[in-house]
Every structure is written in C-alpha cells, then in structure tokens.
Design a protein around this motif. Structure first.
Motif, PDB file in Angstrom:
ATOM      1  N   VAL A 126      23.850 -93.782 -49.945  1.00  0.00           N
ATOM      2  CA  VAL A 126      24.433 -92.731 -51.210  1.00  0.00           C
ATOM      3  C   VAL A 126      24.306 -92.631 -51.508  1.00  0.00           C
ATOM      4  CG1 VAL A 126      23.200 -90.637 -51.163  1.00  0.00           C
ATOM      5  CG2 VAL A 126      23.194 -92.435 -48.839  1.00  0.00           C
ATOM      6  N   ASP A 127      24.603 -92.135 -53.402  1.00  0.00           N
ATOM      7  CA  ASP A 127      25.450 -92.542 -54.548  1.00  0.00           C
ATOM      8  C   ASP A 127      26.050 -91.574 -54.279  1.00  0.00           C
ATOM      9  OD1 ASP A 127      24.220 -94.864 -55.083  1.00  0.00           O
ATOM     10  OD2 ASP A 127      23.214 -94.636 -57.140  1.00  0.00           O
ATOM     11  N   ALA A 128      25.667 -89.881 -53.905  1.00  0.00           N
ATOM     12  CA  ALA A 128      25.887 -88.890 -53.481  1.00  0.00           C
ATOM     13  C   ALA A 128      26.608 -88.840 -52.541  1.00  0.00           C
ATOM     14  CB  ALA A 128      25.552 -87.974 -54.304  1.00  0.00           C
ATOM     15  N   PRO A 129      27.647 -88.846 -51.825  1.00  0.00           N
ATOM     16  CA  PRO A 129      27.848 -89.324 -50.648  1.00  0.00           C
ATOM     17  C   PRO A 129      27.880 -87.648 -50.104  1.00  0.00           C
ATOM     18  CG  PRO A 129      29.520 -90.354 -51.463  1.00  0.00           C
ATOM     19  CD  PRO A 129      28.856 -88.819 -52.627  1.00  0.00           C
ATOM     20  N   GLU A 130      27.463 -86.740 -50.415  1.00  0.00           N
ATOM     21  CA  GLU A 130      27.659 -85.160 -50.175  1.00  0.00           C
ATOM     22  C   GLU A 130      26.089 -85.333 -49.586  1.00  0.00           C
ATOM     23  OE1 GLU A 130      27.376 -84.864 -54.154  1.00  0.00           O
ATOM     24  OE2 GLU A 130      28.493 -86.023 -53.362  1.00  0.00           O
ATOM     25  N   LEU A 131      25.362 -85.850 -49.889  1.00  0.00           N
ATOM     26  CA  LEU A 131      24.031 -85.742 -49.922  1.00  0.00           C
ATOM     27  C   LEU A 131      23.021 -86.965 -48.620  1.00  0.00           C
ATOM     28  CD1 LEU A 131      22.540 -85.215 -53.630  1.00  0.00           C
ATOM     29  CD2 LEU A 131      22.719 -83.742 -51.636  1.00  0.00           C
ATOM     30  N   ARG A 132      23.868 -87.682 -47.922  1.00  0.00           N
ATOM     31  CA  ARG A 132      24.055 -88.406 -47.022  1.00  0.00           C
ATOM     32  C   ARG A 132      23.302 -88.037 -45.621  1.00  0.00           C
ATOM     33  NH1 ARG A 132      25.123 -93.566 -45.999  1.00  0.00           N
ATOM     34  NH2 ARG A 132      24.888 -94.562 -43.771  1.00  0.00           N
ATOM     35  N   GLU A 133      24.100 -86.864 -45.500  1.00  0.00           N
ATOM     36  CA  GLU A 133      23.413 -86.022 -44.278  1.00  0.00           C
ATOM     37  C   GLU A 133      22.271 -85.461 -44.374  1.00  0.00           C
ATOM     38  OE1 GLU A 133      25.982 -82.572 -41.311  1.00  0.00           O
ATOM     39  OE2 GLU A 133      27.213 -83.316 -42.371  1.00  0.00           O
ATOM     40  N   PRO A 134      22.582 -84.560 -45.545  1.00  0.00           N
ATOM     41  CA  PRO A 134      20.669 -83.970 -45.505  1.00  0.00           C
ATOM     42  C   PRO A 134      19.274 -85.365 -45.810  1.00  0.00           C
ATOM     43  CG  PRO A 134      22.585 -82.930 -47.151  1.00  0.00           C
ATOM     44  CD  PRO A 134      23.171 -84.149 -46.508  1.00  0.00           C
ATOM     45  N   LEU A 135      20.095 -86.003 -46.377  1.00  0.00           N
ATOM     46  CA  LEU A 135      18.526 -86.818 -46.263  1.00  0.00           C
ATOM     47  C   LEU A 135      18.555 -87.947 -44.639  1.00  0.00           C
ATOM     48  CD1 LEU A 135      16.766 -88.785 -47.451  1.00  0.00           C
ATOM     49  CD2 LEU A 135      18.838 -90.322 -48.235  1.00  0.00           C
ATOM     50  N   GLY A 136      20.041 -88.000 -43.953  1.00  0.00           N
ATOM     51  CA  GLY A 136      19.749 -88.350 -42.372  1.00  0.00           C
ATOM     52  C   GLY A 136      19.091 -87.269 -41.865  1.00  0.00           C
ATOM     53  N   ARG A 137      19.135 -85.640 -42.263  1.00  0.00           N
ATOM     54  CA  ARG A 137      18.810 -85.005 -41.021  1.00  0.00           C
ATOM     55  C   ARG A 137      17.097 -85.260 -41.835  1.00  0.00           C
ATOM     56  NH1 ARG A 137      23.247 -82.150 -42.198  1.00  0.00           N
ATOM     57  NH2 ARG A 137      21.910 -80.693 -43.804  1.00  0.00           N
TER      58      ARG A 137
END
Length: 391
Positions: free
Chosen positions: A373-384
């Motif tokens: 994910v280009d914005a690492p901080e959005l990886r966890e929300p996307l995974g959820r």
C-alpha cells in the motif's frame, strides 16, 4: 478550425462529470435486461487488448457496468447472432453490427492506401477468399498459418492477405477464439440490410461524431475525435450537422459539445464502485480523464519494471463518481493479489476494499492478499475492511 456557434448552455465541471458518467453507463441503475449487448450499443465501441490479468479488457468493461456477469456470457453476448464485429475504431474494438455502414469511409481509405508494412504475395488474397467461401469461418492458422517465423511481426502471406481483406471489409472477424481472430466473409457475417458501403465519407463521419457525442455525454473536439480516432478536421467538417450542441464547461478552457438528450434531464442515481480497465472508454483518453477527474493515469505494462509508478496493469478505482485509487492486480490460484494499492486518502479505503472483494468473487477467488500500500498508514485499515467483507 470552423467557427463554433456561441454556447447557450453552461455546465459546471461537476455537472459535466456526472453527464459523462451517465453517458458511459456508470451512473444510475444498470440495464441488466439489455445486458452486455446493451452495454456495447450504449458505448458504441469496446476496446480489445491482449493483456489478461483479472480478465481481458473487453470482459472488464461490461463487468464495471453490470457487476458479476459470467465471463462466458460476455463472450457469447458479443459474438453470437451476428450482433457485433471487430474493426479499427478507437483501436481494435468490438463494435455493434449496426455500425458496419458507418465505417465505409475507413474501408475505402484502406483500399486506396498505396503503402503497407507487409508485402502481399501474388495469389494469396484470392486464395484466402476462396478458402473462406468453401470452409469458413476459420482462424489464420486454419487458413494455412499466421507466421513465417516466431517473430510476432513476421506474418505469413496468408495472414497478410486475410488482414488486408479484413481492413477492406471483404472479410469480418466474427469472434475471438483463444485470442485468435476467426474470419468469415462479410457477405455471410453481416446482415444483408447493413452490408453496403453506400454512405459517403461525410455521412459516415457525421454519424460517428454524433454517436461519439452520445457515448461521451459531453466532450471537447479532441474528445469526440479520439473516440473513433477521427482527425480533427474530419470532426470540424461535420459537427455542426451532427445534432450535438455547443456548450461551455466551467474550467475546461476550450469549446465543448454535448448530446442534447444528456442535457434534458439531470443525471441522478447510484454510482458504481468498481475497478476499471485502463482501456475502459470512460478513461481511455488521458487528457479527458485529467480534465474530468483530476486523475493522471497511464498504462505501465510496457514501461520497464524499475520505472513503474503504480504497477503493470494498475486499474483505477471508481467510487461515488470519482477515481479514488488504483490497484495493480494479479491472481495466484484462488487468491486475488493486489500487488500495489494507491489510495486517495482514508475515505477511499472502504470503496477500494469493496471493489477488490467484488472483483475477486467475479473471477472465482475466495481470498484477497494485499502486498503493498503506497500509504503505509492505510494498510491496516484496508486489511480490516477486507477481512470484514470476506467474513
């Protein structure tokens, strides 16, 4: 360039965007009764391309508008009952059979063309026509072989002949079989009422300009010309008689034309959330995509891997009438792999997750794996979000 009449209608950029979305079948209730054939008629052209990641582009286009229509249904809808033909439009495109007469101007231009990249061996053309009449429909391989060597450009005499006949309009591509063109004589494949070149060049162009305007909803001269790859001067010569009306679009900074039917009622309805093929007619013209959506996109499949920014086949994500991100997909067994995901901020996360899960279901994948994910901080929300949708 001809003088354009003064526009009597001014559209905001947002109104123009919504008109374009509706014209492309991506705003409002999908017409599932008309199905894939309805999508083809509505768009007027569906581009073909060799790349297949989730599916080939001509499958992705109706999927984006109708949802999870079966892939075999898509192919059958295009190619049965003399419903469509393949020809050179925006690129190599599937076209509604009703448009056969409109391309007489292009067939004539090919017949009058003095120079070709491939030499046509003596007798090869007549032999292909004779064989198709006796045995068709046939692929180039069945006609005698498509290539002289393994080099993709090194066509056999048979392949040169049948492709020349296709461009002249004596032969038609009636389907793709394992991505090979299947050829037949136009006299068999095109309904008798349509099998003619009676329209002069001006009338062909007038009709194609009108159809392009209807499919775009609203567009500049360059937009309209690009739809069927016409020249600017060809558009100029006929647009005043095309039935399209001049409009002004705030922020576009150039003259525009609109389908009067698109102006008659405000565009309303549900927006599709979906992955888009890079060859989808909503976004296939880069300058228009930037002007309407503020979204810069290019296909990077032919860019050297180290120089790619968004990935091999990055697919824009459409949601709420906006382009909110990109996904570069792949498949590994029953897993849809998002090799790279680009998100236009946290608000895009639910839409991108929904688009990924719906696409996975369509291609019979039961899982989605995100690699980057280009914005690492959005990886966890996307995974959820993905976990919630996948159950």
């Amino acid at each position: 360039m001809t003088t354009q009449p003064r526009p009597t209608t001014t559209l905001t950029a947002d109104e123009a965007r919504r008109i374009a979305l509706r014209a492309q079948g991506l705003l409002g209730a999908p017409d599932r009764r008309a199905g894939v054939r309805g999508v083809l008629r509505h768009l007027g052209a569906v581009q073909l391309d060799t790349i297949s990641v989730l599916a080939r582009s001509h499958e992705l286009v109706p999927y984006a508008r109708l949802g999870a229509v079966g892939r075999q249904t898509v192919e059958a809808s295009y190619w049965t009952d003399a419903h469509a033909f393949e020809y050179w439009s925006h690129a190599a495109c599937i076209l509604p059979i009703e448009e056969w007469p409109h391309f007489a101007f292009r067939r004539r231009a090919y017949r009058d063309r003095p120079h070709w990249h491939h030499e046509l061996p003596d007798g090869a053309y007549d032999q292909v026509i004779k064989q198709l009449r006796a045995e068709g429909p046939l692929t180039a391989t069945e006609l005698g072989g498509a290539k002289k060597t393994n080099d993709w450009w090194d066509w056999s005499g048979t392949k040169v002949a049948v492709e020349r006949a296709l461009m002249y309009g004596e032969v038609v591509c009636v389907e793709r079989r394992g991505w090979k063109r299947v050829y037949d004589l136009a006299e068999r494949a095109v309904p008798a009422a349509l099998l003619h070149d009676e329209l002069d060049d001006t009338e062909c162009l007038r009709r194609l300009v009108r159809l392009a305007g209807e499919s775009l909803g609203v567009g500049t001269r360059a937009d309209i010309a690009d739809y069927h790859r016409l020249k600017a001067e060809q558009v100029d010569a006929v647009i005043a008689d095309s039935g399209l009306v001049p409009v002004e679009v705030e922020g576009w900074g150039r003259p525009a034309w609109a389908d009067p039917a698109a102006l008659a009622t405000p565009p309303r309805g549900r927006h599709r959330t979906t992955l888009l093929s890079p060859f989808d007619s909503l976004i296939w013209e880069r300058a228009r995509t930037e002007r309407i959506f503020g979204f810069t996109h290019r296909l990077e499949a032919y860019v050297p891997k180290p120089k790619r920014v968004h990935g091999y086949f990055a697919m824009p994500v459409l949601a709420g009438g906006r382009l909110v991100g990109r996904v570069d997909p792949a498949r590994e067994g029953r897993t849809l792999v998002a090799r790279q995901v680009t998100l236009d901020g946290p608000k895009a996360v639910p839409a991108v997750a929904q688009a990924l899960v719906e696409a996975a279901t369509w291609v019979n994948c039961t899982n989605v794996r995100v690699e980057r994910v280009d914005a690492p901080e959005l990886r966890e929300p996307l995974g959820r979000e993905l976990a919630g949708l996948l159950g």
